[in-house]
Design an enzyme around this catalytic site. Structure first.
Site, PDB file in Angstrom:
ATOM      1  N   ASN A   7       0.867  -1.190   0.000  1.00  0.00           N
ATOM      2  CA  ASN A   7       0.000   0.000   0.000  1.00  0.00           C
ATOM      3  C   ASN A   7       0.893   1.226   0.000  1.00  0.00           C
ATOM      4  O   ASN A   7       1.387   1.647   1.042  1.00  0.00           O
ATOM      5  CB  ASN A   7      -0.908  -0.032   1.234  1.00  0.00           C
ATOM      6  CG  ASN A   7      -1.839   1.168   1.314  1.00  0.00           C
ATOM      7  OD1 ASN A   7      -1.725   2.119   0.542  1.00  0.00           O
ATOM      8  ND2 ASN A   7      -2.751   1.124   2.272  1.00  0.00           N
ATOM      9  N   ARG A  94      -2.307  -1.676  -3.804  1.00  0.00           N
ATOM     10  CA  ARG A  94      -3.255  -0.573  -3.803  1.00  0.00           C
ATOM     11  C   ARG A  94      -2.897   0.338  -4.971  1.00  0.00           C
ATOM     12  O   ARG A  94      -1.758   0.783  -5.102  1.00  0.00           O
ATOM     13  CB  ARG A  94      -3.153   0.208  -2.502  1.00  0.00           C
ATOM     14  CG  ARG A  94      -4.037   1.452  -2.467  1.00  0.00           C
ATOM     15  CD  ARG A  94      -3.424   2.535  -1.634  1.00  0.00           C
ATOM     16  NE  ARG A  94      -4.257   3.743  -1.616  1.00  0.00           N
ATOM     17  CZ  ARG A  94      -3.842   4.927  -1.194  1.00  0.00           C
ATOM     18  NH1 ARG A  94      -2.608   5.074  -0.774  1.00  0.00           N
ATOM     19  NH2 ARG A  94      -4.647   5.956  -1.200  1.00  0.00           N
ATOM     20  N   HIS A 183      -9.400   6.722  -1.731  1.00  0.00           N
ATOM     21  CA  HIS A 183      -9.340   6.097  -0.400  1.00  0.00           C
ATOM     22  C   HIS A 183     -10.504   5.117  -0.201  1.00  0.00           C
ATOM     23  O   HIS A 183     -10.912   4.847   0.917  1.00  0.00           O
ATOM     24  CB  HIS A 183      -9.376   7.155   0.719  1.00  0.00           C
ATOM     25  CG  HIS A 183      -8.175   8.030   0.773  1.00  0.00           C
ATOM     26  ND1 HIS A 183      -8.252   9.376   1.027  1.00  0.00           N
ATOM     27  CD2 HIS A 183      -6.851   7.767   0.592  1.00  0.00           C
ATOM     28  CE1 HIS A 183      -7.042   9.915   1.018  1.00  0.00           C
ATOM     29  NE2 HIS A 183      -6.178   8.952   0.742  1.00  0.00           N
ATOM     30  N   LEU A 210      -7.840  10.796   7.381  1.00  0.00           N
ATOM     31  CA  LEU A 210      -6.886  11.895   7.495  1.00  0.00           C
ATOM     32  C   LEU A 210      -5.464  11.361   7.543  1.00  0.00           C
ATOM     33  O   LEU A 210      -5.059  10.730   8.527  1.00  0.00           O
ATOM     34  CB  LEU A 210      -7.165  12.724   8.758  1.00  0.00           C
ATOM     35  CG  LEU A 210      -8.573  13.312   8.897  1.00  0.00           C
ATOM     36  CD1 LEU A 210      -8.714  14.029  10.228  1.00  0.00           C
ATOM     37  CD2 LEU A 210      -8.883  14.257   7.740  1.00  0.00           C
ATOM     38  N   ASN A 212      -1.552  11.936   4.903  1.00  0.00           N
ATOM     39  CA  ASN A 212      -0.947  12.921   4.014  1.00  0.00           C
ATOM     40  C   ASN A 212      -1.944  13.300   2.919  1.00  0.00           C
ATOM     41  O   ASN A 212      -2.019  14.436   2.482  1.00  0.00           O
ATOM     42  CB  ASN A 212       0.339  12.375   3.404  1.00  0.00           C
ATOM     43  CG  ASN A 212       1.162  13.472   2.749  1.00  0.00           C
ATOM     44  OD1 ASN A 212       1.482  14.479   3.375  1.00  0.00           O
ATOM     45  ND2 ASN A 212       1.489  13.298   1.481  1.00  0.00           N
ATOM     46  N   GLY A 213      -2.728  12.318   2.509  1.00  0.00           N
ATOM     47  CA  GLY A 213      -3.904  12.558   1.682  1.00  0.00           C
ATOM     48  C   GLY A 213      -5.126  12.458   2.569  1.00  0.00           C
ATOM     49  O   GLY A 213      -5.156  11.645   3.493  1.00  0.00           O
ATOM     50  N   ARG A 242      -1.380  18.931  -0.799  1.00  0.00           N
ATOM     51  CA  ARG A 242      -2.424  19.286  -1.761  1.00  0.00           C
ATOM     52  C   ARG A 242      -3.355  20.342  -1.184  1.00  0.00           C
ATOM     53  O   ARG A 242      -3.686  20.314   0.001  1.00  0.00           O
ATOM     54  CB  ARG A 242      -3.208  18.035  -2.169  1.00  0.00           C
ATOM     55  CG  ARG A 242      -2.484  17.177  -3.177  1.00  0.00           C
ATOM     56  CD  ARG A 242      -3.139  15.824  -3.354  1.00  0.00           C
ATOM     57  NE  ARG A 242      -2.601  14.859  -2.406  1.00  0.00           N
ATOM     58  CZ  ARG A 242      -3.055  13.609  -2.268  1.00  0.00           C
ATOM     59  NH1 ARG A 242      -4.058  13.187  -3.005  1.00  0.00           N
ATOM     60  NH2 ARG A 242      -2.502  12.797  -1.397  1.00  0.00           N
ATOM     61  N   ARG A 285       2.940  16.095  12.458  1.00  0.00           N
ATOM     62  CA  ARG A 285       3.756  16.130  13.678  1.00  0.00           C
ATOM     63  C   ARG A 285       4.697  17.329  13.676  1.00  0.00           C
ATOM     64  O   ARG A 285       4.900  17.976  14.721  1.00  0.00           O
ATOM     65  CB  ARG A 285       4.542  14.816  13.811  1.00  0.00           C
ATOM     66  CG  ARG A 285       3.654  13.615  14.114  1.00  0.00           C
ATOM     67  CD  ARG A 285       4.330  12.295  13.827  1.00  0.00           C
ATOM     68  NE  ARG A 285       4.584  12.115  12.398  1.00  0.00           N
ATOM     69  CZ  ARG A 285       4.949  10.968  11.837  1.00  0.00           C
ATOM     70  NH1 ARG A 285       5.093   9.892  12.599  1.00  0.00           N
ATOM     71  NH2 ARG A 285       5.163  10.876  10.541  1.00  0.00           N
ATOM     72  N   GLY A 331      -3.612   7.923   9.557  1.00  0.00           N
ATOM     73  CA  GLY A 331      -2.527   8.393  10.417  1.00  0.00           C
ATOM     74  C   GLY A 331      -2.884   9.541  11.330  1.00  0.00           C
ATOM     75  O   GLY A 331      -2.680   9.477  12.549  1.00  0.00           O
ATOM     76  N   VAL A 332      -3.453  10.611  10.783  1.00  0.00           N
ATOM     77  CA  VAL A 332      -3.826  11.765  11.591  1.00  0.00           C
ATOM     78  C   VAL A 332      -5.126  11.487  12.337  1.00  0.00           C
ATOM     79  O   VAL A 332      -5.260  11.806  13.524  1.00  0.00           O
ATOM     80  CB  VAL A 332      -3.955  13.029  10.713  1.00  0.00           C
ATOM     81  CG1 VAL A 332      -4.471  14.214  11.541  1.00  0.00           C
ATOM     82  CG2 VAL A 332      -2.616  13.369  10.074  1.00  0.00           C
ATOM     83  N   ASN A 335      -4.301   9.206  15.332  1.00  0.00           N
ATOM     84  CA  ASN A 335      -3.237   9.552  16.282  1.00  0.00           C
ATOM     85  C   ASN A 335      -3.241  10.994  16.778  1.00  0.00           C
ATOM     86  O   ASN A 335      -2.528  11.299  17.735  1.00  0.00           O
ATOM     87  CB  ASN A 335      -1.877   9.260  15.631  1.00  0.00           C
ATOM     88  CG  ASN A 335      -1.689   7.792  15.320  1.00  0.00           C
ATOM     89  OD1 ASN A 335      -1.823   6.952  16.199  1.00  0.00           O
ATOM     90  ND2 ASN A 335      -1.410   7.474  14.065  1.00  0.00           N
ATOM     91  N   GLU A 385      -6.422  -1.127   5.398  1.00  0.00           N
ATOM     92  CA  GLU A 385      -6.515  -1.272   3.955  1.00  0.00           C
ATOM     93  C   GLU A 385      -5.801  -2.537   3.487  1.00  0.00           C
ATOM     94  O   GLU A 385      -6.222  -3.174   2.519  1.00  0.00           O
ATOM     95  CB  GLU A 385      -5.904  -0.047   3.276  1.00  0.00           C
ATOM     96  CG  GLU A 385      -6.663   1.240   3.521  1.00  0.00           C
ATOM     97  CD  GLU A 385      -5.926   2.461   3.006  1.00  0.00           C
ATOM     98  OE1 GLU A 385      -6.333   2.987   1.968  1.00  0.00           O
ATOM     99  OE2 GLU A 385      -4.942   2.873   3.648  1.00  0.00           O
TER     100      GLU A 385
END
Length: 398
Positions: A7, A94, A183, A210, A212-213, A242, A285, A331-332, A335, A385
């Site tokens: 992925n 993916r 996604h 949420l 990086n994309g 983006r 971060r 990720g976001v 976390n 995923e």
């Protein structure tokens, strides 16, 4: 059947090895900050209830180099999980953009690769690295079946009033210009988890991915009915690099009055905007560290990021005439408790009320972080995923 799932995101690469149909992986790993200072790999092997973790840092210039290092870890280290490439029966990839050509998992052929390449311009941060990883995997696992699972597939249920743009009909019929959405693998997985958790098949869910994309999807009775990304993965929310939604007049202005080329505009909006363009870094971060130092640009970047999420929550609640649950994932979403709090702030008129203590205590798994009085459940659900891709590959090959 050993299925390796790859992925690859715009600046990351996740992988898991499954002995299907078992849902628990044999090993998993993450390569982060690809092409950014501070690149590193975290490789975890699961054995007899224990985890053996190997971490490695160093410069990783691109996804091809990242995958080569990952593949070396699979067959080396303290506990190799494969003896040779022949141990892998299938590799599931993916792939972000499949256009209207692919609505399910697909065996990779030269024709499929050519179609992925044709769509480079619509997913410039993803399809090229997806294809690169496919080519490296083909050379490494020569006897394995290569399968593509497309992000766009889940969104094929979006109705015409949501996927069509208000431009002349020929641009859709002849050029395929429409909303595709992305996604999809993540939104499909977490929404199915939420439906089981709610025990409510007839449900109205807003999934918020949420990373990086970033994207959001309105999911009614298990089907995608609208989503924030469109023709390409540039529109909608503020992302790592983006811009998200922007008035097309800005593009006309930059062409006519500043002399920008189309290539320069693509680079600007895909690779130089979002958190990076406003706040100084594409990594949340790093933005948080800058905010702690009182950096005004970073503070504004977070405000823009959260504001856009709230706009789509309101829009999708209207589209579905209500909402049973909202999901934070990726990720976001998983976390960053402060972003969850910012995105849910002052939404009590919709019945969305966060429990700040529960939100702060989240440490994994599916968790309800809404208050007791909240009419809408606020769920944090780790996306998986990789398992969803492995499951689709397994189903296809069987």
């Amino acid at each position: 059947m050993n299925i390796l799932v790859i992925n690859s995101g715009s600046s990351s690469l996740k992988y898991q090895l499954f002995k299907m149909p078992n849902q628990s992986p044999i090993c998993s790993g993450l390569v982060e900050r690809i092409g950014i200072d501070g690149s590193y790999i975290k490789h975890t092997v699961f054995s007899n209830g224990e985890k053996l973790v190997t971490e490695k840092s160093g410069s990783i210039a691109d996804h091809g180099e990242a995958l080569k290092q990952v593949l070396a870890m699979l067959s080396g280290g303290e506990k190799p999980v494969i003896a040779s490439p022949e141990d892998i029966a299938a590799v599931g990839h993916r792939v972000v953009h499949g256009g209207e050509h692919f609505s399910g998992p697909t065996l990779i052929t030269d024709e499929v690769k050519a179609q992925i390449k044709k769509l480079f311009s619509l997913a410039p941060l993803h399809n090229p690295v997806n294809l690169k990883c496919i080519e490296v995997a083909e050379q490494t696992f020569k006897n394995a079946v290569q399968v593509a699972v497309f992000d766009t597939a889940f969104h094929q249920t979006i109705p015409a009033e949501a996927f069509r743009y208000a431009i002349p009909d020929k641009y859709y019929k002849e050029d395929g210009i429409r909303v595709y959405g992305f996604h999809g693998t993540s939104h499909k997985y977490v929404s199915e988890q939420a439906i089981m958790w709610l025990d409510k098949k007839e449900s109205k869910i807003i999934s918020i991915h949420l990373g990086n994309g970033c994207s959001m999807t309105a999911i009614k009775n298990g089907q995608s009915i609208d989503t924030s990304m469109g023709f390409g993965p540039l529109s909608g929310l503020v992302m790592g690099t983006r811009s998200g939604d922007i008035d097309p007049s800005v593009i006309f202005h930059l062409i006519e009055h500043a002399g920008y080329s189309l290539s320069q505009l693509s680079t600007l909006f895909n690779k130089e905007s979002g958190l990076l363009g406003v706040g100084g870094s594409s990594d949340m971060r790093d933005i948080r560290k800058l905010v702690a130092e009182g950096n005004d640009d970073a503070i504004l970047a977070l405000e823009l990021y959260a504001y856009r999420i709230k706009k789509f929550i309101g829009a999708y609640t209207a589209v579905m005439n209500g909402v049973d649950a909202i999901i934070f994932t990726a990720g976001v979403g998983e976390n960053d408790m402060a972003m969850r709090e910012s995105a849910c702030r002052e939404l009590d008129y919709l019945g969305i009320e966060l429990d700040n203590d529960a939100n702060a205590q989240y440490n994994g798994g599916i968790m309800d972080v809404s208050s007791r009085n909240s009419k809408v459940r606020i769920l944090v659900i780790p996306t998986n995923e990789e398992y969803e891709i492995a499951s689709q590959c397994y189903g296809l090959l069987n």
